[in-house]
Write an enzyme that holds these catalytic residues in place. Structure first.
Site, PDB file in Angstrom:
ATOM      1  N   ASN A  89      58.444  69.013  53.604  1.00  0.00           N
ATOM      2  CA  ASN A  89      59.681  69.716  54.175  1.00  0.00           C
ATOM      3  C   ASN A  89      59.555  70.265  55.516  1.00  0.00           C
ATOM      4  OD1 ASN A  89      60.694  68.833  51.808  1.00  0.00           O
ATOM      5  ND2 ASN A  89      60.358  70.643  50.766  1.00  0.00           N
ATOM      6  N   HIS A 106      55.297  66.909  58.289  1.00  0.00           N
ATOM      7  CA  HIS A 106      56.385  66.027  59.044  1.00  0.00           C
ATOM      8  C   HIS A 106      57.098  66.828  59.869  1.00  0.00           C
ATOM      9  CE1 HIS A 106      57.095  63.043  55.469  1.00  0.00           C
ATOM     10  NE2 HIS A 106      56.042  62.784  56.209  1.00  0.00           N
ATOM     11  N   ASN A 139      59.125  65.982  38.732  1.00  0.00           N
ATOM     12  CA  ASN A 139      60.140  65.206  39.301  1.00  0.00           C
ATOM     13  C   ASN A 139      60.897  64.616  38.064  1.00  0.00           C
ATOM     14  OD1 ASN A 139      60.829  64.381  42.122  1.00  0.00           O
ATOM     15  ND2 ASN A 139      61.082  62.293  40.989  1.00  0.00           N
TER      16      ASN A 139
END
Ligand SMILES: [Zn+2]
Length: 261
Positions: free
Chosen positions: A87, A106, A229
């Protein structure tokens, strides 16, 4: 206890930050996976900047959720700890995660960097208020050339060193991961196997996420690999524990169990 946590967009989605995948991610009917590319920036830098400014604003308005808070709590309890997040928002940091225990693999959406040289600036809320205040004082801007002013509202900022276009400090599709951050992940993994690896809110579509999860939790050493998840991912078949719940529900419970044991 040695712990590695890997997080993805699902963790921030619960704070209202849209993921790239699915219809919520679309912006002006454009597919974010095609906007977050060097090609899109070369073709239409204004469009890409408009999109990133909206995302920055959305993140500023969002709050960390129970998942961010649980991970920060775990970071303070575990002896050796690293969070690797995909994120680019600052919600982990705002939940109390120390910078030295976190890698934003990222990049960071609040960094603005030159598309050609190494010049970079960071624009946080406090800076924006300062700059707005200074704009009000008839152009007595803190930065000599006013790049940051431009960056606040609209337009495409240019580099004060080389005059090339500035771009958001994130990793776009098709780009290399930042070398320094990669090195920090490798150093942590080289430091030994983890008792627990938690992978939360990521579809694990990038091979390196799977590689790091498996490297951190080698089968021979019987570490735990927990996947949080709601849906199955390519990592699921390697996990020792599957938690099919949203991260903000599952992580506070998992972290409480770990801290108590
Ligand atoms: Zn430059």
């Amino acid at each position: 206890m040695r712990v590695l946590v890997l997080t993805g967009a699902g963790v921030s989605a619960e704070s209202g930050i849209p993921t790239f995948r699915g219809k919520d991610g679309y912006w002006r009917n454009l597919d974010p996976t095609r906007l977050a590319t060097p090609e899109a920036f070369a073709r239409d830098p204004q469009l890409v900047w408009d999109w990133y400014r909206e995302r920055r604003q959305r993140i500023r308005n969002a709050q960390p959720n129970a998942a961010h808070e649980a991970i920060a709590r775990l970071a303070h309890h575990a002896k050796d700890f690293l969070l690797v997040t995909q994120n680019v928002d600052d919600l982990h940091a705002r939940a109390g995660m120390p910078a030295q225990k976190m890698v934003q693999i990222h990049g960071d959406i609040f960094v603005t960097r030159c598309s050609r040289c190494d010049w970079r600036t960071e624009l946080r809320d406090a800076d924006i208020h300062n700059i707005r205040g200074h704009i009000g004082l008839a152009g007595a801007c803190p930065s000599a050339d006013g790049n940051e002013q431009e960056d606040v509202e609209h337009g495409i900022p240019t580099c004060r060193k080389c005059r090339a276009l500035m771009r958001p400090g994130v990793v776009w599709f098709g780009e290399q991961l930042p070398w320094n951050e990669l090195q920090r992940v490798e150093d942590f993994l080289d430091g030994g196997a983890c008792e627990v690896v938690i992978v939360a809110g990521t579809t694990a579509t990038f091979g390196y996420i799977i590689d790091w999860a498996l490297q951190g939790s080698p089968e021979c050493l019987r570490g735990e690999l927990i996947e949080v998840n709601p849906e199955e991912t390519p990592l699921s078949r390697f996990a020792t524990r599957l938690v099919r719940e949203p991260a903000a529900i599952a992580l506070p419970r998992i972290v409480n169990e770990m801290i108590r044991s």
